[in-house]
Design an enzyme around this catalytic site. Structure first.
Site, PDB file in Angstrom:
ATOM      1  N   LEU C  75      37.943  43.468  51.897  1.00  0.00           N
ATOM      2  CA  LEU C  75      36.712  42.711  52.163  1.00  0.00           C
ATOM      3  C   LEU C  75      35.569  43.538  52.732  1.00  0.00           C
ATOM      4  CD1 LEU C  75      38.193  39.347  53.473  1.00  0.00           C
ATOM      5  CD2 LEU C  75      37.231  39.845  51.220  1.00  0.00           C
ATOM      6  N   ASN C 128      37.947  31.617  50.168  1.00  0.00           N
ATOM      7  CA  ASN C 128      39.092  32.493  49.962  1.00  0.00           C
ATOM      8  C   ASN C 128      40.069  32.339  51.123  1.00  0.00           C
ATOM      9  OD1 ASN C 128      40.861  34.536  49.368  1.00  0.00           O
ATOM     10  ND2 ASN C 128      39.349  36.194  49.507  1.00  0.00           N
ATOM     11  N   CYS C 131      43.294  36.285  50.765  1.00  0.00           N
ATOM     12  CA  CYS C 131      43.154  37.736  50.647  1.00  0.00           C
ATOM     13  C   CYS C 131      44.357  38.425  51.276  1.00  0.00           C
ATOM     14  CB  CYS C 131      41.885  38.241  51.323  1.00  0.00           C
ATOM     15  SG  CYS C 131      41.703  40.026  51.108  1.00  0.00           S
ATOM     16  N   ASN C 194      44.754  34.494  43.268  1.00  0.00           N
ATOM     17  CA  ASN C 194      44.384  35.737  43.916  1.00  0.00           C
ATOM     18  C   ASN C 194      45.498  36.753  43.609  1.00  0.00           C
ATOM     19  OD1 ASN C 194      43.155  37.662  45.648  1.00  0.00           O
ATOM     20  ND2 ASN C 194      42.345  36.005  46.902  1.00  0.00           N
ATOM     21  N   THR C 195      45.450  37.905  44.217  1.00  0.00           N
ATOM     22  CA  THR C 195      46.404  38.957  43.857  1.00  0.00           C
ATOM     23  C   THR C 195      47.786  38.740  44.493  1.00  0.00           C
ATOM     24  OG1 THR C 195      45.569  40.273  45.689  1.00  0.00           O
ATOM     25  CG2 THR C 195      44.602  40.687  43.536  1.00  0.00           C
TER      26      THR C 195
HETATM   27  C1  LIG Z   1      39.132  45.391  43.571  1.00  0.00           C
HETATM   28  C2  LIG Z   1      39.334  43.921  43.786  1.00  0.00           C
HETATM   29  C3  LIG Z   1      38.676  43.262  44.811  1.00  0.00           C
HETATM   30  C4  LIG Z   1      38.858  41.906  45.027  1.00  0.00           C
HETATM   31  N1  LIG Z   1      38.172  41.274  46.012  1.00  0.00           N
HETATM   32  C5  LIG Z   1      38.270  39.919  46.161  1.00  0.00           C
HETATM   33  C6  LIG Z   1      37.479  39.214  47.113  1.00  0.00           C
HETATM   34  O1  LIG Z   1      36.668  39.798  47.814  1.00  0.00           O
HETATM   35  N2  LIG Z   1      37.637  37.868  47.232  1.00  0.00           N
HETATM   36  C7  LIG Z   1      38.518  37.186  46.446  1.00  0.00           C
HETATM   37  O2  LIG Z   1      38.616  35.959  46.577  1.00  0.00           O
HETATM   38  N3  LIG Z   1      39.269  37.823  45.515  1.00  0.00           N
HETATM   39  C8  LIG Z   1      39.156  39.168  45.353  1.00  0.00           C
HETATM   40  N4  LIG Z   1      39.910  39.809  44.374  1.00  0.00           N
HETATM   41  C9  LIG Z   1      40.807  39.028  43.528  1.00  0.00           C
HETATM   42  C10 LIG Z   1      40.144  38.680  42.190  1.00  0.00           C
HETATM   43  O3  LIG Z   1      39.009  37.889  42.379  1.00  0.00           O
HETATM   44  C11 LIG Z   1      41.146  37.958  41.258  1.00  0.00           C
HETATM   45  O4  LIG Z   1      41.593  36.793  41.905  1.00  0.00           O
HETATM   46  C12 LIG Z   1      42.346  38.807  40.919  1.00  0.00           C
HETATM   47  O5  LIG Z   1      41.962  40.157  40.770  1.00  0.00           O
HETATM   48  C13 LIG Z   1      43.054  38.359  39.645  1.00  0.00           C
HETATM   49  O6  LIG Z   1      42.231  38.446  38.507  1.00  0.00           O
HETATM   50  P1  LIG Z   1      42.217  39.720  37.507  1.00  0.00           P
HETATM   51  O7  LIG Z   1      43.630  40.009  37.133  1.00  0.00           O
HETATM   52  O8  LIG Z   1      41.374  39.309  36.353  1.00  0.00           O
HETATM   53  O9  LIG Z   1      41.609  40.845  38.278  1.00  0.00           O
HETATM   54  C14 LIG Z   1      39.731  41.182  44.172  1.00  0.00           C
HETATM   55  C15 LIG Z   1      40.391  41.845  43.144  1.00  0.00           C
HETATM   56  C16 LIG Z   1      40.204  43.188  42.925  1.00  0.00           C
HETATM   57  C17 LIG Z   1      40.937  43.860  41.804  1.00  0.00           C
END
Ligand SMILES: Cc1cc2nc3c(=O)[nH]c(=O)nc-3n(C[C@H](O)[C@H](O)[C@H](O)COP(=O)(O)O)c2cc1C
Ligand SMILES: Cc1cc2nc3c(=O)[nH]c(=O)nc-3n(C[C@H](O)[C@H](O)[C@H](O)COP(=O)(O)OP(=O)(O)OC[C@H]3O[C@@H](n4cnc5c(N)ncnc54)[C@H](O)[C@@H]3O)c2cc1C
Ligand SMILES: Cc1cc2nc3c(=O)[nH]c(=O)nc-3n(C[C@H](O)[C@H](O)[C@H](O)COP(=O)(O)OP(=O)(O)OC[C@H]3O[C@@H](n4cnc5c(N)ncnc54)[C@H](O)[C@@H]3O)c2cc1C
Ligand SMILES: Cc1cc2nc3c(=O)[nH]c(=O)nc-3n(C[C@H](O)[C@H](O)[C@H](O)COP(=O)(O)O)c2cc1C
Ligand code: FES
Ligand code: FES
Lengths: 306, 261, 306, 261
Positions: C75, C128, C131, C194-195
């Site tokens: 963040l 969110n 995280c 989210n991840t």
């Molecule tokens: C480098 C990076 C930074 C991220 N930062 C945030 C964030 O600040 N807030 C959030 O809710 N999700 C964040 N995410 C999660 C993404 O928004 C998303 O939920 C997740 O990457 C899955 O989608 P994708 O596979 O298309 O990347 C981040 C993901 C990545 C890869």
């Protein structure tokens, strides 16, 4: 082969090398014995058994995803008695450790199976409390600490000294909670991870590819989750760990060992390459040699966290 | 013995936009391991696909320096698309021989019934079977009835009937109607060998059953290992058990299959 | 472009097409605006904001895994006030929906940020609670239903009518529990996933590749988990869903929509291809056209489970 | 404007087992978008790698039919290994121009300090800088001091000092000792441009600071997007803020960098 001692210990059992094949991906060994001598393997986790024979789930039971697969086999197996009568003698021909994998509908069923298997003589019992593909038992036990502990206790009580390894689910908020509960209940080792629940939809037919709608994700895609969970569990519990999830080369296995695993299992990688367990073993030995280790077991837990 | 080996492509022909004829050098897989038509090879289709793709053997023959296997396949998705982009001289990572192939130990008169991309696994039987035989070949449309395939049957079978779903060639309609007509006219057939989409197999099995002719069907199911270890390719049997397409099949006796599952 | 109506509704907000960019992968839009007109996008989830500026975690913050990446950005952001003063006016130039993404250390912080953002004028607020890369707040809120509900209520109370979308964590035993709690607390939409927490170890240095040891897994590897969770949540809650996790082509987006998503977000795929959101949009339109749909929104929830 | 484009490889030379010299056609990236040495291209390295790999531009020049960019890279892992297997005529998917490059607007006398694979980003400066300049080049060993690289400096700089870690060529030792000696002997240098591994940069920055010579350093960090959007390539600054190597860098003023982080 570099001059590295490959043998490792898992719950008091010595494996000739740290590479085991994962339950459900190797049947009872007959098929892959047509490719190589099963004595080359550190151990064999046999296909998951239940007290009574099961047909498993309807097909399709497999779907492909990016660097992963989903399966919903649903514990098709001939039952523990047929295993003991027909499959165990075959496996016993080889100079490798035989690990039976069991799933029950009730804690008592686990106990009964442990009783039978320990009497028949297996090297270890892997108690599966994490199968995402069956409704009864399975996953529920693996997601609730108190149930996981109950199953473990029952298994230990009836295993007559045969080491009990509990197979954990990754589909949980905090895997260390379950690990601690299982450790407290007397388990001798932990194996992780089982598959992560996933789904694939055929966008043309609008149908899930799997007849069960969802299935368990395995293969390289899950490796980073497996490494993380092995690392967490190794810090939370003092039990030896059989690490698995996405291993297809020596480096993957080394990651799991550095994270805390004493040995590793190879599953999905077999489908692309029947020789994968041997490649993983050789790769692991090469890494150990390159690092100047005299024994591959010196990798276990060697990660230096920041 | 089953083997995993690198097989060189020695012939690669495009039959139409999506259909390919490929000949592979397969070591001594024919001579030593008995590879034959109706069995299948499990082929790695690039690094991007984790799972191999099962493709039936149309022909398998002894040869020098290596035995040869002919595969005929259609592009369906990413795996077969990758396969279609290979060139003569490229090598494929292949596991084989896998599966059983048709049982032709019984003397008699055979009826071979194939639909679409299910026809190639019957080709070697159409050509080399030691018993007299008739072929019924079903295609979606005229363009799919490649002469390079149909002529093999026409040249070696007593009779070859072609059906198309749209009537653009041969008889208009599905193969099961043709099979029924043949069995009605002639009670001399002792065996039916069928390969094609499941609905076709079900219909043919039904007709065969009505006329009391033993029928073998070659089934498809999504596969993992291809060798019988992972149990994903299950197909249910009438007796309540399950069998596995890769190991117990792909050919099953039609009356054992649970067609309602 | 085939003649399919691309617009979709998400929590009452009309998006010109269903493809949004995922928070944290698109900054505040400036960088990718050098590649194409941001008005081509259905919406932009801006980089996650906190009440006060944050530097984020130490580097390395990224690692590659099979068909996935791990990140531990933690963040990094200029704080909500700087966003409103310096970034929002830039984003407002484009004919696309602006979705602010917020993380707080306390429920009150979420409330304060909602107050500021709604006053400043954003189209939606993505809360969110998932995280995995920060210690305070973040993940804890996303794994406990009662905390998730509390944060949601606080956000709703201060959002002054701006729709509140809650971003859910996949690192839970049962995502439907959280979804129901959040729905009960008044959320207008849900976004997921989210991840997933993961780890990679450099076997030569024996160090985790990420300085934070673990990070969040995203990219194609997680797609099957995302599809499964969207499907589960869409059955458990009546809220519209922004689906994400591993989308890199039209088919992936179609899977998420069939599973129940009203719109999708593209994140990690941007790193391989800055134009990925447009490719996804076109691929989705082509699938809808092939299926004879007049509107891409007809895909939503269209999966026919077995 | 930044672009994503297919760039054809027009030259590909192997300098040793792991080091490659590659020239790409980059459209009008030099003429229109101002691509220059010290900036970098973000290159897709096959379907198996999700992330692109950043490689610095050694030379960038206007040309017909397309502008050309020279890259020199070492094989480190799977991505660069894939890159090393490309051939003349192959196309790469490239994003660029990215990053800032060195600031050479100040007249004066420049000291260029490069270590190992950090030398290529200095080559264009060694050759074309409009101000007088000295080069200090550090290599692990003699074999790594490819004449095709060192001669460019020797031909165009006032003086070129070579150091090797093992003493097999030039001065025995690290470049910072050489830099110190040069600055001690000659107070005329007004700028230092440095590129190489972080410990080297830190040492050079320290020496530069002692002698009060402004120093620019080109930093490395693991990257995601490469364009400034994902914030993964953070590098901490002395003032407590963080900057991003791909967008704010890779070149930073040495005194702004937090070397203790
Ligand atoms: C480098 C990076 C930074 C991220 N930062 C945030 C964030 O600040 N807030 C959030 O809710 N999700 C964040 N995410 C999660 C993404 O928004 C998303 O939920 C997740 O990457 C899955 O989608 P994708 O596979 O298309 O990347 C981040 C993901 C990545 C890869
Ligand atoms: C025993 C057997 C023999 C076969 N012989 C032939 C042949 O001779 N010629 C030919 O053209 N095709 C044959 N097929 C079908 C062929 O295997 C599939 O068309 C192919 O796997 C599709 O892969 P894909 O990547 O192109 O398609 P995708 O749809 O992208 O494949 C995705 C996954 O589904 C599986 N799959 C898709 N369709 C089928 C199918 N019909 N049967 C089994 N698995 C499938 C794939 O193996 C893969 O795991 C045979 C199938 C089986 C089971
Ligand atoms: C701005 C910049 C310019 C560069 N210029 C050059 C150059 O001109 N010539 C050259 O040989 N190398 C250069 N590098 C280093 C080069 O990018 C890495 O060696 C390469 O990314 C390694 O990828 P791999 O797949 O071979 O290795 P792997 O170790 O398999 O890569 C795994 C991951 O780590 C990242 N990574 C690994 N090493 C580095 C590193 N040193 N810096 C940043 N990321 C890394 C990769 O990008 C990838 O995401 C540069 C790096 C940066 C940041
Ligand atoms: C087809 C298939 C069947 C499986 N069956 C079982 C099983 O019966 N019992 C069990 O504990 N795990 C079973 N698993 C899980 C594996 O043992 C292993 O935990 C998981 O696949 C992760 O490892 P991998 O990525 O190497 O495959 C099965 C996995 C697959 C792919
Ligand atoms: S594919 Fe594995 S058992 Fe048939
Ligand atoms: S790599 Fe994405 S901000 Fe630098």
């Amino acid at each position: 082969m570099p001059d590295v001692n490959l043998s490792v210990k898992l719950a008091g059992v010595t494996l000739r090398n740290p590479v085991v094949v994962a339950s459900g991906t190797f049947g009872f060994g007959r098929e892959y014995s047509r490719f190589y001598d099963l004595s080359e393997l550190g151990g064999i986790c046999a296909k998951g058994l239940t007290l009574h024979p099961r047909n498993g789930n309807p097909a399709p039971r497999i779907a492909e995803t990016p660097m992963g697969i989903l399966n919903s086999v649903g514990l098709e197996n001939p039952g523990v008695d047929a295993f003991i009568a027909e499959e165990l003698p075959f496996l016993r021909q080889f100079d490798t450790k035989v690990i039976a994998n069991i799933s029950g509908n009730t804690p008592e069923e686990y106990g009964v199976m442990c009783e039978k298997l320990s009497a028949a003589g297996v090297d270890m019992i892997e108690v599966n409390i994490s199968c995402p593909n069956v409704k009864a038992g399975g996953l529920a036990y693996g997601t609730r600490p108190e149930l996981a502990a109950e199953v473990t206790e029952e298994a230990k009580k009836h295993a007559n000294g045969v080491p009990v390894m509990v197979k954990m689910s990754p589909n949980v908020t905090d895997i260390t909670e379950i690990a601690k509960a299982v450790e407290g209940a007397g388990a001798d080792a932990l194996s992780l991870i089982n598959t992560i629940r996933g789904m694939r939809i055929d966008v043309n037919t609008r149908r899930p590819v799997l007849k069960m709608n969802t299935g368990g994700l395995s293969g390289p895609a899950v490796l980073p989750v497996a490494v993380r969970m092995v690392w967490e569990v190794s810090q939370a519990a003092a039990l030896p760990i059989l690490g698995m999830g996405g291993v297809s080369k020596g480096e993957d296995a080394a990651q799991l060992m550095l994270a805390g695993a004493s040995a590793v299992a190879v599953g999905t990688a077999l489908f692309a390459d029947p020789f994968a367990p041997l490649t993983v073993r050789d790769g692991l030995a090469a890494i150990a040699a390159k690092q100047g280790l005299s024994a591959v077991s010196q990798l276990t837990g060697g990660v230096q966290a920041w | 013995m089953k083997v995993e080996r690198k097989c060189k492509i020695v012939e690669m022909d495009r039959l139409d936009a999506v259909t390919f004829w490929m000949v592979l050098e397969v070591g001594k897989m024919v001579e030593q391991d008995g590879l034959r038509g109706g069995q299948f090879l499990h082929i790695k289709c690039g690094e991007g696909q984790l799972l191999r793709r099962p493709i039936s053997v149309a022909y398998a023959g002894w040869d020098e320096p290596e035995d040869l296997a002919t595969l005929i396949f259609e592009v369906r998705g990413e795996g077969t698309e990758w396969l279609s982009r290979r060139r003569v001289g490229d090598e494929l990572d292949v596991i084989g021989p896998l599966g059983n192939g048709f049982n032709i130990s019984q003397p008699g008169r055979y009826l071979l019934v194939g639909g679409g991309i299910g026809i190639p696994p019957l080709m070697q039987y159409g050509e080399c079977l030691e018993w007299p035989r008739t072929a019924v070949l079903g295609f979606r449309t005229r363009d799919k009835a490649f002469p390079v395939i149909t002529s093999r049957f026409q040249d070696h079978c007593e009779r070859t009937c072609i059906c198309t779903d749209d009537g653009t060639l041969g008889r208009h309609g599905f193969v099961d109607a043709q099979v029924r007509e043949i069995l009605e006219q002639d009670s001399g057939y002792t065996n039916i060998l069928a390969c094609g989409p499941k609905p076709m197999l079900r219909s043919v099995a039904k007709v065969a059953n009505e006329f009391g002719v033993p029928c073998q069907v070659s089934m498809e199911e999504r596969m993992g290992c291809g060798v019988g270890a992972c149990l994903v390719c299950a197909t249910p049997m009438k007796d309540g058990t399950v069998r596995h397409v890769c190991k117990d099949g792909p050919v099953f006796n039609a009356e054992e299959v649970d067609w309602d599952a």
